[in-house]
Design a protein around this motif. Structure first.
Motif, PDB file in Angstrom:
ATOM      1  N   PRO A 247       0.840  -1.209   0.000  1.00  0.00           N
ATOM      2  CA  PRO A 247       0.000   0.000   0.000  1.00  0.00           C
ATOM      3  C   PRO A 247       0.868   1.249   0.000  1.00  0.00           C
ATOM      4  O   PRO A 247       1.816   1.371   0.771  1.00  0.00           O
ATOM      5  CB  PRO A 247      -0.794  -0.129   1.308  1.00  0.00           C
ATOM      6  N   GLY A 248       0.560   2.173  -0.902  1.00  0.00           N
ATOM      7  CA  GLY A 248       1.321   3.413  -0.986  1.00  0.00           C
ATOM      8  C   GLY A 248       2.599   3.308  -1.787  1.00  0.00           C
ATOM      9  O   GLY A 248       3.221   4.332  -2.101  1.00  0.00           O
ATOM     10  N   GLU A 249       3.028   2.095  -2.126  1.00  0.00           N
ATOM     11  CA  GLU A 249       4.263   1.923  -2.892  1.00  0.00           C
ATOM     12  C   GLU A 249       4.013   1.346  -4.289  1.00  0.00           C
ATOM     13  O   GLU A 249       4.869   1.460  -5.168  1.00  0.00           O
ATOM     14  CB  GLU A 249       5.228   0.992  -2.148  1.00  0.00           C
ATOM     15  N   LEU A 250       2.864   0.738  -4.485  1.00  0.00           N
ATOM     16  CA  LEU A 250       2.544   0.169  -5.787  1.00  0.00           C
ATOM     17  C   LEU A 250       2.109   1.301  -6.727  1.00  0.00           C
ATOM     18  O   LEU A 250       1.059   1.912  -6.546  1.00  0.00           O
ATOM     19  CB  LEU A 250       1.441  -0.879  -5.666  1.00  0.00           C
ATOM     20  N   VAL A 251       2.940   1.572  -7.716  1.00  0.00           N
ATOM     21  CA  VAL A 251       2.705   2.691  -8.624  1.00  0.00           C
ATOM     22  C   VAL A 251       2.063   2.221  -9.919  1.00  0.00           C
ATOM     23  O   VAL A 251       1.139   2.838 -10.431  1.00  0.00           O
ATOM     24  CB  VAL A 251       4.028   3.428  -8.925  1.00  0.00           C
ATOM     25  N   GLY A 252       2.572   1.135 -10.484  1.00  0.00           N
ATOM     26  CA  GLY A 252       2.063   0.646 -11.748  1.00  0.00           C
ATOM     27  C   GLY A 252       1.642  -0.801 -11.668  1.00  0.00           C
ATOM     28  O   GLY A 252       2.311  -1.619 -11.022  1.00  0.00           O
ATOM     29  N   LEU A 253       0.534  -1.131 -12.329  1.00  0.00           N
ATOM     30  CA  LEU A 253       0.035  -2.504 -12.375  1.00  0.00           C
ATOM     31  C   LEU A 253      -0.684  -2.662 -13.712  1.00  0.00           C
ATOM     32  O   LEU A 253      -1.881  -2.423 -13.830  1.00  0.00           O
ATOM     33  CB  LEU A 253      -0.906  -2.773 -11.203  1.00  0.00           C
ATOM     34  N   GLU A 254       0.079  -3.057 -14.733  1.00  0.00           N
ATOM     35  CA  GLU A 254      -0.415  -3.087 -16.108  1.00  0.00           C
ATOM     36  C   GLU A 254      -0.605  -4.519 -16.587  1.00  0.00           C
ATOM     37  O   GLU A 254       0.234  -5.392 -16.322  1.00  0.00           O
ATOM     38  CB  GLU A 254       0.572  -2.371 -17.022  1.00  0.00           C
ATOM     39  N   LEU A 255      -1.688  -4.743 -17.305  1.00  0.00           N
ATOM     40  CA  LEU A 255      -2.017  -6.068 -17.842  1.00  0.00           C
ATOM     41  C   LEU A 255      -1.747  -6.090 -19.337  1.00  0.00           C
ATOM     42  O   LEU A 255      -2.130  -5.164 -20.062  1.00  0.00           O
ATOM     43  CB  LEU A 255      -3.494  -6.379 -17.573  1.00  0.00           C
ATOM     44  N   GLU A 260      -0.936  -8.912 -27.523  1.00  0.00           N
ATOM     45  CA  GLU A 260      -0.455  -7.526 -27.515  1.00  0.00           C
ATOM     46  C   GLU A 260       1.052  -7.471 -27.345  1.00  0.00           C
ATOM     47  O   GLU A 260       1.747  -6.672 -27.987  1.00  0.00           O
ATOM     48  CB  GLU A 260      -1.136  -6.751 -26.382  1.00  0.00           C
ATOM     49  N   PHE A 261       1.572  -8.299 -26.465  1.00  0.00           N
ATOM     50  CA  PHE A 261       3.005  -8.352 -26.198  1.00  0.00           C
ATOM     51  C   PHE A 261       3.778  -8.659 -27.475  1.00  0.00           C
ATOM     52  O   PHE A 261       4.785  -8.007 -27.799  1.00  0.00           O
ATOM     53  CB  PHE A 261       3.251  -9.433 -25.135  1.00  0.00           C
ATOM     54  N   GLU A 262       3.300  -9.634 -28.226  1.00  0.00           N
ATOM     55  CA  GLU A 262       3.999 -10.035 -29.443  1.00  0.00           C
ATOM     56  C   GLU A 262       3.894  -8.958 -30.525  1.00  0.00           C
ATOM     57  O   GLU A 262       4.840  -8.753 -31.297  1.00  0.00           O
ATOM     58  CB  GLU A 262       3.454 -11.371 -29.936  1.00  0.00           C
ATOM     59  N   ASN A 340       0.256  -1.351 -32.597  1.00  0.00           N
ATOM     60  CA  ASN A 340      -1.051  -1.828 -33.038  1.00  0.00           C
ATOM     61  C   ASN A 340      -1.441  -1.215 -34.373  1.00  0.00           C
ATOM     62  O   ASN A 340      -2.053  -1.868 -35.227  1.00  0.00           O
ATOM     63  CB  ASN A 340      -2.112  -1.510 -31.986  1.00  0.00           C
ATOM     64  N   GLY A 341      -1.107   0.054 -34.553  1.00  0.00           N
ATOM     65  CA  GLY A 341      -1.435   0.715 -35.807  1.00  0.00           C
ATOM     66  C   GLY A 341      -0.726   0.085 -37.000  1.00  0.00           C
ATOM     67  O   GLY A 341      -1.252   0.073 -38.120  1.00  0.00           O
ATOM     68  N   ARG A 342       0.451  -0.446 -36.757  1.00  0.00           N
ATOM     69  CA  ARG A 342       1.191  -1.097 -37.832  1.00  0.00           C
ATOM     70  C   ARG A 342       0.715  -2.529 -38.074  1.00  0.00           C
ATOM     71  O   ARG A 342       0.831  -3.051 -39.190  1.00  0.00           O
ATOM     72  CB  ARG A 342       2.677  -1.102 -37.489  1.00  0.00           C
ATOM     73  N   GLU A 343       0.187  -3.152 -37.035  1.00  0.00           N
ATOM     74  CA  GLU A 343      -0.222  -4.553 -37.134  1.00  0.00           C
ATOM     75  C   GLU A 343      -1.462  -4.727 -37.990  1.00  0.00           C
ATOM     76  O   GLU A 343      -1.559  -5.663 -38.798  1.00  0.00           O
ATOM     77  CB  GLU A 343      -0.479  -5.105 -35.730  1.00  0.00           C
ATOM     78  N   GLY A 344      -2.457  -3.878 -37.801  1.00  0.00           N
ATOM     79  CA  GLY A 344      -3.718  -4.036 -38.510  1.00  0.00           C
ATOM     80  C   GLY A 344      -4.697  -2.954 -38.114  1.00  0.00           C
ATOM     81  O   GLY A 344      -4.313  -1.905 -37.607  1.00  0.00           O
ATOM     82  N   MET A 345      -5.972  -3.223 -38.364  1.00  0.00           N
ATOM     83  CA  MET A 345      -7.029  -2.298 -37.966  1.00  0.00           C
ATOM     84  C   MET A 345      -7.531  -2.737 -36.595  1.00  0.00           C
ATOM     85  O   MET A 345      -8.282  -3.710 -36.468  1.00  0.00           O
ATOM     86  CB  MET A 345      -8.178  -2.314 -38.973  1.00  0.00           C
ATOM     87  N   GLY A 346      -7.092  -2.037 -35.564  1.00  0.00           N
ATOM     88  CA  GLY A 346      -7.501  -2.382 -34.213  1.00  0.00           C
ATOM     89  C   GLY A 346      -8.657  -1.520 -33.756  1.00  0.00           C
ATOM     90  O   GLY A 346      -8.535  -0.298 -33.694  1.00  0.00           O
ATOM     91  N   LEU A 347      -9.781  -2.145 -33.477  1.00  0.00           N
ATOM     92  CA  LEU A 347     -10.938  -1.421 -32.942  1.00  0.00           C
ATOM     93  C   LEU A 347     -10.813  -1.446 -31.420  1.00  0.00           C
ATOM     94  O   LEU A 347     -11.032  -2.466 -30.776  1.00  0.00           O
ATOM     95  CB  LEU A 347     -12.235  -2.079 -33.410  1.00  0.00           C
ATOM     96  N   THR A 348     -10.425  -0.304 -30.871  1.00  0.00           N
ATOM     97  CA  THR A 348     -10.071  -0.207 -29.461  1.00  0.00           C
ATOM     98  C   THR A 348     -11.267   0.214 -28.625  1.00  0.00           C
ATOM     99  O   THR A 348     -12.023   1.114 -29.009  1.00  0.00           O
ATOM    100  CB  THR A 348      -8.931   0.810 -29.267  1.00  0.00           C
ATOM    101  N   HIS A 349     -11.409  -0.406 -27.468  1.00  0.00           N
ATOM    102  CA  HIS A 349     -12.507  -0.103 -26.550  1.00  0.00           C
ATOM    103  C   HIS A 349     -11.921   0.222 -25.184  1.00  0.00           C
ATOM    104  O   HIS A 349     -11.207  -0.585 -24.593  1.00  0.00           O
ATOM    105  CB  HIS A 349     -13.479  -1.280 -26.486  1.00  0.00           C
ATOM    106  N   THR A 377      -8.727 -10.849 -33.798  1.00  0.00           N
ATOM    107  CA  THR A 377      -7.910 -11.387 -32.716  1.00  0.00           C
ATOM    108  C   THR A 377      -8.084 -10.522 -31.476  1.00  0.00           C
ATOM    109  O   THR A 377      -8.061  -9.292 -31.565  1.00  0.00           O
ATOM    110  CB  THR A 377      -6.415 -11.397 -33.111  1.00  0.00           C
ATOM    111  N   GLN A 378      -8.265 -11.168 -30.344  1.00  0.00           N
ATOM    112  CA  GLN A 378      -8.357 -10.431 -29.082  1.00  0.00           C
ATOM    113  C   GLN A 378      -6.973  -9.912 -28.703  1.00  0.00           C
ATOM    114  O   GLN A 378      -6.007 -10.655 -28.609  1.00  0.00           O
ATOM    115  CB  GLN A 378      -8.873 -11.343 -27.985  1.00  0.00           C
ATOM    116  N   VAL A 379      -6.882  -8.597 -28.493  1.00  0.00           N
ATOM    117  CA  VAL A 379      -5.647  -7.949 -28.071  1.00  0.00           C
ATOM    118  C   VAL A 379      -5.993  -7.076 -26.876  1.00  0.00           C
ATOM    119  O   VAL A 379      -6.913  -6.259 -26.950  1.00  0.00           O
ATOM    120  CB  VAL A 379      -5.040  -7.097 -29.207  1.00  0.00           C
ATOM    121  N   VAL A 380      -5.274  -7.250 -25.774  1.00  0.00           N
ATOM    122  CA  VAL A 380      -5.641  -6.546 -24.545  1.00  0.00           C
ATOM    123  C   VAL A 380      -4.416  -5.926 -23.905  1.00  0.00           C
ATOM    124  O   VAL A 380      -3.368  -6.559 -23.747  1.00  0.00           O
ATOM    125  CB  VAL A 380      -6.312  -7.504 -23.527  1.00  0.00           C
ATOM    126  N   VAL A 381      -4.557  -4.667 -23.521  1.00  0.00           N
ATOM    127  CA  VAL A 381      -3.582  -3.995 -22.671  1.00  0.00           C
ATOM    128  C   VAL A 381      -4.384  -3.083 -21.761  1.00  0.00           C
ATOM    129  O   VAL A 381      -5.398  -2.521 -22.179  1.00  0.00           O
ATOM    130  CB  VAL A 381      -2.547  -3.199 -23.500  1.00  0.00           C
TER     131      VAL A 381
END
Length: 486
Positions: A247-255, A260-262, A340-349, A377-381
């Protein structure tokens, strides 16, 4: 009004060097960076100071010329380009980029709205402080745009959205009046908190020209790690454990999903895979402490991860052992949009749900994608710590070119996903804003009385609809009667 007359008036108000009216000079301002939204304008106006902004808005308001403010033009919702009328002006504050004051003793900074976010971050570091707003576009986005959209980013979990980092504002209203609300107090209970009307209003109520911002002491110790797990449920559970442990030290927590990673590694320059075998899901973790050293806090993080690693829940983990390794991990995360823009047409939500409901949303969203959009393809970040997911349906450029009704396809997909989020107490717009793209969703997913209140604020501050028309609010909203409220 005739475009020539508009250009002549702007020349008189801001000088010849403050007006762009040739097609080549205007072109970069009339299309968004993803090349999905375009507009037209009589000219681009670049004022040098608040007084010039005031004169420009007063003239436009009196002559029924619409004004479209623009910051770094990094919007993904069509909010940073004008409409198609061509008889408007685009107001660009790039020349108003002074850092007015840095006060380390008060942990505050006052800046003009055209300052680039990265420059503000560096000015804070130079004073041994941090300004914690951090985004993938921080090298080009302007603080005025960040304020106008209440930008989020990767540090919201610890420091909040832009709204939580603003101490005071100077705003030019639609009729040219200037409200000077530049203050650096942490407590001020003297009436309505007017600044919060303008934070997140996307330029529809006025133009932010200066801001007083909140700084924080520079951390003395940092630890960064990327952990790999097999399921999104495991990722969320590990995230909840880390929130409780630090608590108070966790700054970033990204999924980050494997897909998406690839994509990021494939298209982002200098991307490096820290894993021997890429996991299905990754969580990027960052801790920051006011005391101790990097080695000590990294050891604490490693110890906290050990039980899950031993139990096989965490299938792999990389703890950065140097500043370069930390930068390499964040490089993967910060370059996903470009990749993502280079990979394809990503419809982002840009949805958000309560953090513990993320697995439920993912299950329902994936089922929807498989059933109705098998070519995607499902891509999530996402910013897992605050429940904000960028759920992307990624189509190949070739497939998307073959889709006849592109707008209808995107709308149908979006509403299916937004319905899922809304059913879980979530939202269709967590941090990207509304712009012109999501105006229809306001009527679908916002309470009618809530929209009516917003419309009344707009009517009060901008009765001629001079500022950023067609953005954020529906053209008409029902105004509930007193009896209907009961």
């Amino acid at each position: 009004m005739n475009s020539t007359l508009i250009v002549e008036a702007m020349h008189e108000l801001v000088g010849a060097t403050g007006v762009l009216d040739s097609a080549p000079d205007m072109a970069p301002h009339l299309i968004d960076w993803r090349k999905r939204h375009t507009g037209r304008a009589a000219c681009v106006v670049l004022p040098r100071d608040t007084a010039q902004v005031s004169k420009v808005l007063a003239w436009c308001n009196a002559h029924d010329v619409k004004v479209f403010p623009q910051g770094g033009n990094t919007s993904v919702c069509g909010g940073s380009v004008p409409d198609a009328s061509g008889n408007s002006i685009l107001l660009h504050l790039a020349k108003m980029n002074r850092i007015v004051e840095v006060n380390a003793d008060n942990n505050s900074m006052t800046v003009e709205a055209g300052c680039i976010l990265a420059d503000i971050q560096q000015a804070a570091l130079d004073a041994d402080r941090i300004f914690p707003l951090t985004l993938g576009a921080e090298g080009s986005c302007q603080i005025g745009g960040n304020i106008a959209t209440n930008a989020g980013g990767t540090n919201v979990l610890r420091f909040g959205n832009t709204r939580d980092l603003v101490l005071g504002l100077e705003v030019v209203l639609a009729d040219g009046r200037v409200w000077n609300g530049i203050r650096t107090l942490r407590k001020n209970n003297s009436g309505y908190d007017l600044k919060n009307l303008f934070v997140g209003s996307e330029g529809t109520l006025g133009v932010v020209t200066q801001a007083s911002l909140k700084l924080y002491p520079r951390p003395r110790a940092t630890a960064t790690a990327m952990i790999g797990v097999d399921t999104v449920h495991a990722a969320v559970q590990e995230g909840l454990k880390l929130q409780a442990a630090f608590p108070g030290e966790l700054v970033g927590l990204e999924l980050i999903s494997r897909s998406e990673f690839e994509i990021s590694l494939r298209h982002a320059a200098k991307g490096r895979n820290p894993f021997d075998a890429t996991p299905e899901w990754m969580v990027l973790v960052e801790l920051a402490a006011s005391s101790g050293d990097d080695e000590a806090i990294a050891t604490r993080l490693t110890d906290a991860l050990a039980p899950s690693f031993e139990a096989g829940v965490i299938v792999d983990a990389v703890v950065a052992a140097s500043a370069q390794q930390r930068a390499d991990l964040w490089h993967i995360r910060h370059h996903v949009t470009e990749a993502n823009g280079r990979e394809g047409m990503g419809l982002t939500h840009d949805i958000a749900v309560p953090t513990y409901r993320i697995p439920d949303f993912m299950d329902a969203a994936n089922q929807t994608l498989a059933e109705h959009y098998p070519a995607a393809t499902q891509v999530v970040v996402g910013h897992m710590g605050d429940g904000n997911l960028h759920y992307i349906a990624m189509f190949s450029h070739e497939y998307w070119a073959s889709v006849e009704d592109k707008a209808g396809t995107q709308l149908a997909l979006s509403h299916r996903l937004y319905d899922i989020a809304a059913g879980m107490g979530g939202t269709f717009s967590a941090e990207h804003g509304i712009g012109s793209l999501h105006v229809p969703e306001m009527s679908l997913y916002k309470d009618a009385n809530e929209i009516a209140l917003m419309q009344q604020m707009k009517q009060l501050l901008d009765p001629n609809d001079t500022m950023n028309p067609g953005r954020v609010l529906p053209a008409r909203a029902p105004v509930a009667s007193a009896s209907a409220a009961h």
